[in-house]
Design a protein around this motif. Sequence first.
Motif, short mmCIF file in Angstrom:
data_model
loop_
_atom_site.label_atom_id
_atom_site.label_comp_id
_atom_site.label_asym_id
_atom_site.label_seq_id
_atom_site.Cartn_x
_atom_site.Cartn_y
_atom_site.Cartn_z
N GLU A 119 3.22 -10.31 -19.73
CA GLU A 119 2.56 -9.14 -19.14
C GLU A 119 1.75 -9.53 -17.90
O GLU A 119 1.80 -8.85 -16.86
N ASP A 120 1.01 -10.60 -18.01
CA ASP A 120 0.19 -11.05 -16.88
C ASP A 120 1.06 -11.39 -15.68
O ASP A 120 0.70 -11.09 -14.52
N THR A 121 2.20 -12.02 -15.92
CA THR A 121 3.10 -12.40 -14.83
C THR A 121 3.64 -11.17 -14.11
O THR A 121 3.70 -11.12 -12.88
N LEU A 122 4.00 -10.16 -14.88
CA LEU A 122 4.53 -8.92 -14.28
C LEU A 122 3.47 -8.16 -13.51
O LEU A 122 3.71 -7.64 -12.42
N ILE A 123 2.28 -8.08 -14.06
CA ILE A 123 1.18 -7.37 -13.38
C ILE A 123 0.81 -8.09 -12.09
O ILE A 123 0.56 -7.46 -11.05
N ALA A 124 0.80 -9.40 -12.14
CA ALA A 124 0.48 -10.18 -10.94
C ALA A 124 1.53 -10.00 -9.86
O ALA A 124 1.25 -10.19 -8.67
N ALA A 125 2.74 -9.61 -10.27
CA ALA A 125 3.83 -9.38 -9.31
C ALA A 125 3.83 -7.93 -8.82
O ALA A 125 4.81 -7.49 -8.21
N ASP A 126 2.74 -7.19 -9.06
CA ASP A 126 2.57 -5.81 -8.57
C ASP A 126 3.49 -4.81 -9.24
O ASP A 126 3.75 -3.73 -8.69
N VAL A 127 3.98 -5.12 -10.46
CA VAL A 127 4.81 -4.15 -11.16
C VAL A 127 3.98 -2.94 -11.60
O VAL A 127 4.46 -1.82 -11.64
N GLY A 128 2.72 -3.17 -11.89
CA GLY A 128 1.86 -2.08 -12.36
C GLY A 128 1.66 -2.18 -13.87
O GLY A 128 2.54 -2.66 -14.60
N PRO A 131 4.27 0.37 -16.10
CA PRO A 131 5.65 -0.13 -16.18
C PRO A 131 5.74 -1.48 -16.89
O PRO A 131 6.73 -1.74 -17.59
N THR A 132 4.74 -2.32 -16.73
CA THR A 132 4.75 -3.62 -17.40
C THR A 132 4.72 -3.45 -18.91
O THR A 132 5.49 -4.08 -19.65
N GLN A 133 3.82 -2.62 -19.40
CA GLN A 133 3.72 -2.39 -20.84
C GLN A 133 5.02 -1.80 -21.39
O GLN A 133 5.46 -2.17 -22.49
N GLU A 134 5.62 -0.91 -20.62
CA GLU A 134 6.88 -0.30 -21.04
C GLU A 134 7.98 -1.35 -21.13
O GLU A 134 8.75 -1.40 -22.11
N LEU A 135 8.07 -2.22 -20.12
CA LEU A 135 9.10 -3.25 -20.12
C LEU A 135 8.91 -4.23 -21.27
O LEU A 135 9.88 -4.55 -22.00
N VAL A 136 7.70 -4.69 -21.49
CA VAL A 136 7.45 -5.67 -22.54
C VAL A 136 7.74 -5.08 -23.91
O VAL A 136 8.34 -5.74 -24.78
N GLU A 137 7.36 -3.84 -24.11
CA GLU A 137 7.60 -3.20 -25.42
C GLU A 137 9.10 -3.08 -25.70
O GLU A 137 9.57 -3.40 -26.81
N LYS A 138 9.86 -2.64 -24.70
CA LYS A 138 11.31 -2.49 -24.90
C LYS A 138 11.98 -3.85 -25.12
O LYS A 138 12.87 -4.00 -25.98
N ARG A 155 17.71 -14.09 -21.20
CA ARG A 155 17.86 -13.79 -19.77
C ARG A 155 18.67 -12.51 -19.59
O ARG A 155 18.33 -11.67 -18.74
N HIS A 156 19.74 -12.36 -20.35
CA HIS A 156 20.59 -11.17 -20.24
C HIS A 156 19.80 -9.90 -20.60
O HIS A 156 19.91 -8.88 -19.90
N ALA A 157 19.01 -9.98 -21.66
CA ALA A 157 18.22 -8.82 -22.07
C ALA A 157 17.16 -8.47 -21.02
O ALA A 157 16.94 -7.29 -20.71
N LEU A 158 16.51 -9.50 -20.48
CA LEU A 158 15.50 -9.27 -19.44
C LEU A 158 16.13 -8.62 -18.21
O LEU A 158 15.57 -7.68 -17.63
N ARG A 159 17.31 -9.09 -17.82
CA ARG A 159 17.99 -8.52 -16.66
C ARG A 159 18.27 -7.03 -16.85
O ARG A 159 17.99 -6.20 -15.98
N GLU A 160 18.82 -6.69 -18.01
CA GLU A 160 19.16 -5.29 -18.25
C GLU A 160 17.93 -4.39 -18.29
O GLU A 160 17.96 -3.26 -17.78
N GLU A 161 16.86 -4.87 -18.87
CA GLU A 161 15.65 -4.05 -18.95
C GLU A 161 14.99 -3.89 -17.57
O GLU A 161 14.45 -2.84 -17.25
N LEU A 162 15.05 -4.94 -16.75
CA LEU A 162 14.51 -4.83 -15.40
C LEU A 162 15.33 -3.86 -14.56
O LEU A 162 14.76 -3.05 -13.80
N ILE A 346 9.15 -1.33 -8.19
CA ILE A 346 9.06 -0.55 -9.42
C ILE A 346 7.86 0.39 -9.37
O ILE A 346 7.95 1.57 -9.71
N ALA A 347 6.73 -0.13 -8.91
CA ALA A 347 5.48 0.65 -8.93
C ALA A 347 5.56 1.86 -8.01
O ALA A 347 5.14 2.97 -8.38
N VAL A 348 6.09 1.69 -6.79
CA VAL A 348 6.10 2.80 -5.84
C VAL A 348 7.10 3.87 -6.26
O VAL A 348 6.86 5.07 -6.07
#
Length: 382
Positions: A119-128, A131-138, A155-162, A346-348
């Motif tokens: 979560e911290d990595t995604l937020i630091a990358a300006d995902v917001g 959206p970060t909480q949604e991605l991590v939960e899924k 990796r495959h699962a992360l790619r599809e969710e992103l 993602i954020a915008v």
Amino acid sequence: MIDSALLYVLIAVVLLVVAVGALVFVRTRAGKTEQPTVRTAPPVEKPPAEEPAEAPVDLVEEEEPAAPVAPEIEKPEPAAGRMQRLRARLARSQSSLGRGLLALIARDKLDDETWEEIEDTLIAADVGVEPTQELVEKLRTRMRVEGIDDPEGARHALREELIALVDPSFDRTVASAGSDGEPGVVLLVGVNGTGKTTTVGRIARVLVAEEKSVLLAAADTFRAAAADQLQTWGERVGSQTVRGPEGGDPASVAFDAVKRGSEEDIDTVLVDTAGRLHTKAGLMDELGKVKRVIEKQAPVTEVLLVIDATTGQNGLVQARVFAEVVDVTGVVLTKLDGTAKGGIVIAVQRELGVPVKLVGLGEGADDLAPFVAQDFVDALLD
């Protein structure tokens, strides 16, 4: 007594003698004072130097002033040909985010602490945050349900969710064509320093590469060099630029450009606007006026908000205000390479509900390409 006749004769003789004596005296005095004349030979004149013979008048050709050299018309690179190059560049610039996520998700044990790091990595990358909480939960649910416990599966699962979060269902086509014989009108807006004028020039290159005719409107009348800069971009691809006096009415320039586009059957009119500070209500109102005046001539088919990707969450504040004034239909992210973190895509989109349509990577004239969700995610995880 002397005879009177004789007297007269004597007087005449005396007068004659006096006159002769006076004449002799005067001539003698003059002879004494006169200087002798020295006669010298006349100076010998040198013959004049021979001058080169002049050419007959009818043989002399006057040199005509050199005609101004027309700028060489460039042939822009087609958008399809740019994708591989830009994808490789994006992969290099965003690899730290991808590597960080993959390193975390490939751990032997994904406990609560690891998920917090993700979560911290995604937020630091300006995902917001949302959206970060949604991605991590899924992702967390999917890996548990599917029993994914190997790095490749993760990796495959992360790619599809992103990809789902970036949302490939968006229509990312730039509406550059008009209807009923009118040109397409693309209005570009954004704050100072986002690269708006450069983006207009680059979009012109994309359209010219697609064999479309383009007319540029220099409606940024407040920045002295803006019109010159835009005209230079246009000349490089053979497109004309409509401009007005410095400090003039930008709405008038935009209107004249769209009118000319209609009269000359131009495919697309690209309108560059001044880089307004989103905190100044008066200037934002003027931007709304530009759009309203254009639509007296022809509909605006696209409003692109240009955002500097390096501004991160501050770009979202700008996006909100501009969307309220001119109904933004798409986003152009510039400077997505370098220090940009990528999550702003993602954020915008989540903030505005409109897609990122174009991305700029680098300083080259053709470093602008259509945004493709799958390519973007693959670049992150490459």
